[in-house]
Design a protein around this motif. Structure first.
Motif, mmCIF file in Angstrom:
data_model
loop_
_atom_site.group_PDB
_atom_site.id
_atom_site.type_symbol
_atom_site.label_atom_id
_atom_site.label_comp_id
_atom_site.label_asym_id
_atom_site.label_seq_id
_atom_site.Cartn_x
_atom_site.Cartn_y
_atom_site.Cartn_z
ATOM 1 N N ASP A 91 0.652 -1.203 -0.010
ATOM 2 C CA ASP A 91 0.161 -0.168 0.027
ATOM 3 C C ASP A 91 0.707 1.151 0.161
ATOM 4 O OD1 ASP A 91 -2.501 -1.463 -0.295
ATOM 5 O OD2 ASP A 91 -2.584 -1.268 2.057
ATOM 6 N N ASP A 92 2.083 1.313 0.650
ATOM 7 C CA ASP A 92 2.685 2.563 0.793
ATOM 8 C C ASP A 92 4.290 2.361 0.128
ATOM 9 O OD1 ASP A 92 3.483 0.455 2.689
ATOM 10 O OD2 ASP A 92 3.883 2.371 4.358
ATOM 11 N N TRP A 93 4.341 1.389 -0.876
ATOM 12 C CA TRP A 93 5.583 1.371 -1.798
ATOM 13 C C TRP A 93 5.532 2.533 -2.836
ATOM 14 C CZ3 TRP A 93 7.358 -4.279 -3.769
ATOM 15 C CH2 TRP A 93 7.432 -5.058 -2.595
ATOM 16 N N SER A 94 6.581 2.993 -3.244
ATOM 17 C CA SER A 94 6.794 4.105 -3.943
ATOM 18 C C SER A 94 7.995 3.817 -4.901
ATOM 19 C CB SER A 94 6.888 5.477 -3.409
ATOM 20 O OG SER A 94 7.741 5.450 -2.420
ATOM 21 N N VAL A 95 7.975 4.208 -6.089
ATOM 22 C CA VAL A 95 9.248 4.294 -6.822
ATOM 23 C C VAL A 95 10.296 5.285 -6.496
ATOM 24 C CG1 VAL A 95 10.286 4.395 -9.192
ATOM 25 C CG2 VAL A 95 7.969 3.195 -8.685
ATOM 26 N N ILE A 96 11.425 5.043 -6.086
ATOM 27 C CA ILE A 96 12.564 6.115 -5.799
ATOM 28 C C ILE A 96 13.347 6.603 -7.117
ATOM 29 C CG2 ILE A 96 14.888 6.622 -4.485
ATOM 30 C CD1 ILE A 96 13.764 4.678 -2.658
ATOM 31 N N LYS A 97 13.477 5.251 -7.967
ATOM 32 C CA LYS A 97 14.417 5.677 -9.240
ATOM 33 C C LYS A 97 14.082 4.700 -10.056
ATOM 34 C CE LYS A 97 19.136 6.373 -10.736
ATOM 35 N NZ LYS A 97 20.447 6.414 -10.138
ATOM 36 N N VAL A 98 13.890 4.915 -11.518
ATOM 37 C CA VAL A 98 14.274 3.938 -12.320
ATOM 38 C C VAL A 98 15.489 4.178 -12.976
ATOM 39 C CG1 VAL A 98 13.271 3.128 -14.642
ATOM 40 C CG2 VAL A 98 11.563 3.987 -12.908
ATOM 41 N N GLU A 99 16.474 3.054 -13.259
ATOM 42 C CA GLU A 99 17.547 3.095 -13.734
ATOM 43 C C GLU A 99 17.457 3.071 -15.393
ATOM 44 O OE1 GLU A 99 20.037 0.436 -11.522
ATOM 45 O OE2 GLU A 99 19.818 1.603 -9.726
ATOM 46 N N GLU A 100 18.553 3.383 -15.798
ATOM 47 C CA GLU A 100 18.899 3.350 -17.414
ATOM 48 C C GLU A 100 18.786 1.849 -17.908
ATOM 49 O OE1 GLU A 100 19.224 5.509 -19.871
ATOM 50 O OE2 GLU A 100 18.841 7.029 -18.298
ATOM 51 N N PRO A 101 17.948 1.411 -18.723
ATOM 52 C CA PRO A 101 17.542 0.143 -19.208
ATOM 53 C C PRO A 101 18.828 -0.516 -19.669
ATOM 54 C CG PRO A 101 15.957 1.571 -20.179
ATOM 55 C CD PRO A 101 16.866 2.439 -19.558
ATOM 56 N N GLN A 102 19.016 -1.937 -19.259
ATOM 57 C CA GLN A 102 19.910 -2.644 -19.821
ATOM 58 C C GLN A 102 19.715 -3.165 -21.035
ATOM 59 O OE1 GLN A 102 23.258 -2.349 -18.500
ATOM 60 N NE2 GLN A 102 22.180 -0.725 -17.194
ATOM 61 N N GLN A 103 20.581 -4.190 -21.500
ATOM 62 C CA GLN A 103 20.128 -4.915 -23.017
ATOM 63 C C GLN A 103 18.455 -5.418 -22.624
ATOM 64 O OE1 GLN A 103 22.978 -7.655 -24.088
ATOM 65 N NE2 GLN A 103 21.753 -7.942 -26.201
ATOM 66 N N HIS A 104 18.329 -6.406 -21.530
ATOM 67 C CA HIS A 104 16.971 -7.114 -21.414
ATOM 68 C C HIS A 104 16.459 -6.714 -20.119
ATOM 69 C CE1 HIS A 104 18.373 -9.633 -24.736
ATOM 70 N NE2 HIS A 104 19.505 -9.890 -24.249
ATOM 71 N N SER A 105 16.694 -5.948 -19.539
ATOM 72 C CA SER A 105 15.961 -5.507 -18.134
ATOM 73 C C SER A 105 16.153 -3.986 -17.629
ATOM 74 C CB SER A 105 16.345 -6.444 -17.273
ATOM 75 O OG SER A 105 17.733 -6.423 -16.883
ATOM 76 N N SER A 106 15.482 -3.603 -16.985
ATOM 77 C CA SER A 106 15.516 -2.239 -16.126
ATOM 78 C C SER A 106 15.608 -2.464 -14.709
ATOM 79 C CB SER A 106 14.241 -1.320 -16.474
ATOM 80 O OG SER A 106 14.438 -1.085 -17.839
ATOM 81 N N ALA A 107 16.361 -2.111 -14.045
ATOM 82 C CA ALA A 107 16.217 -1.945 -12.559
ATOM 83 C C ALA A 107 15.302 -0.720 -11.921
ATOM 84 C CB ALA A 107 17.918 -2.211 -11.815
ATOM 85 N N ILE A 108 14.442 -0.879 -10.777
ATOM 86 C CA ILE A 108 13.809 -0.053 -10.250
ATOM 87 C C ILE A 108 13.968 0.052 -9.013
ATOM 88 C CG2 ILE A 108 11.568 0.759 -9.947
ATOM 89 C CD1 ILE A 108 12.264 -1.091 -12.960
ATOM 90 N N LEU A 109 14.415 1.078 -8.173
ATOM 91 C CA LEU A 109 14.850 1.240 -6.726
ATOM 92 C C LEU A 109 13.247 1.743 -6.065
ATOM 93 C CD1 LEU A 109 16.935 0.831 -4.493
ATOM 94 C CD2 LEU A 109 17.219 3.190 -4.761
ATOM 95 N N LEU A 110 12.963 0.793 -5.231
ATOM 96 C CA LEU A 110 11.572 0.976 -4.541
ATOM 97 C C LEU A 110 11.925 1.335 -3.221
ATOM 98 C CD1 LEU A 110 9.977 -2.131 -6.139
ATOM 99 C CD2 LEU A 110 9.393 0.420 -6.734
ATOM 100 N N LEU A 111 10.874 2.134 -2.667
ATOM 101 C CA LEU A 111 10.848 2.357 -1.117
ATOM 102 C C LEU A 111 9.754 1.343 -0.557
ATOM 103 C CD1 LEU A 111 11.559 3.823 1.375
ATOM 104 C CD2 LEU A 111 9.954 5.353 0.820
ATOM 105 N N ILE A 112 9.981 0.380 0.126
ATOM 106 C CA ILE A 112 8.970 -0.543 0.619
ATOM 107 C C ILE A 112 8.692 -0.475 2.052
ATOM 108 C CG2 ILE A 112 9.567 -1.998 -1.139
ATOM 109 C CD1 ILE A 112 11.186 -3.856 0.724
ATOM 110 N N ASN A 113 7.932 -1.241 2.629
ATOM 111 C CA ASN A 113 7.577 -1.167 4.273
ATOM 112 C C ASN A 113 8.166 -2.497 4.811
ATOM 113 O OD1 ASN A 113 5.459 -3.176 3.395
ATOM 114 N ND2 ASN A 113 4.266 -1.630 2.982
ATOM 115 N N ASN A 114 8.436 -2.608 5.948
ATOM 116 C CA ASN A 114 8.659 -3.631 6.931
ATOM 117 C C ASN A 114 7.665 -4.689 6.696
ATOM 118 O OD1 ASN A 114 11.212 -2.602 8.010
ATOM 119 N ND2 ASN A 114 10.134 -1.054 9.338
ATOM 120 N N GLU A 115 6.343 -4.417 6.460
ATOM 121 C CA GLU A 115 5.355 -5.383 6.676
ATOM 122 C C GLU A 115 5.523 -6.509 5.500
ATOM 123 O OE1 GLU A 115 4.726 -2.141 6.837
ATOM 124 O OE2 GLU A 115 4.494 -2.202 9.055
ATOM 125 N N SER A 116 5.974 -6.041 4.247
ATOM 126 C CA SER A 116 6.240 -6.685 3.200
ATOM 127 C C SER A 116 7.420 -7.948 3.308
ATOM 128 C CB SER A 116 6.415 -5.890 1.891
ATOM 129 O OG SER A 116 7.438 -5.182 2.029
#
Length: 178
Positions: A91-116
């Protein structure tokens, strides 16, 4: 306030992780703030004021997830993950940063919660996304901010860079933070 002495100088325009950040321009300002908060913190029932150093502002865990390379607005990432993984509280997750895509994937940094964290562990740190499972690497809140983010190679530590100030002289530029 004594009109004969210097005026305390502050900058308090930021909110960081639910805490009001007040930057003190000098030692006098810091001492003034400490005394004022000690007096005001008991002004009425239910008032909760606490002065803590910026380095002690509560933090939540973060996670990096590798998703297939695709055109997807960052505001759509968490709702997609939430829809396909209802057993993980997001419920309270959010995207901090979307990194530059690589050849086949993209890394996304998320702010998550302890409950997850427990739910992610049960799923072996993999989340359903589109037609596949996406690997998730969790960075706990207990990991030192600088060490953690330097290892990540990203610039999210800039969120607190302005709070890392040095010096305590009355003549110093923004010497103390509180």
């Amino acid at each position: 306030m004594d009109k004969k002495g210097p005026a305390p100088l502050f900058d308090s325009g930021e909110i960081c992780r639910g805490c009001r950040v007040i930057k003190c321009a000098n030692q006098y300002s810091k001492e003034f703030l400490e005394k004022s908060l000690a007096t005001a913190s008991n002004a009425w029932e239910g008032l909760s004021l606490k002065l803590i150093p910026a380095s002690e502002i509560p933090r939540r865990p973060r996670a990096r997830i590798w998703l297939p390379k695709m055109e997807l607005d960052s505001s759509e990432i968490v709702p997609c993950l939430k829809l396909q993984n209802p057993e993980v509280p997001m419920d309270d997750w959010s995207v901090i940063k979307v990194e530059e895509p690589q050849q086949h994937s993209s890394a996304i940094l998320l702010l998550i919660n302890n409950e997850s964290l427990e739910a992610l562990e049960k799923q072996q740190f993999k989340l359903r996304f589109d037609l596949r499972l996406a690997k998730v690497k969790v960075f706990p809140a207990s990991v030192a901010l600088d060490d953690d983010l330097d290892k990540l190679g990203d610039d999210t530590k800039k969120l607190l860079d302005d709070l890392r100030l040095s010096g305590t002289d009355a003549d110093s530029e923004l010497g103390e933070q509180s």
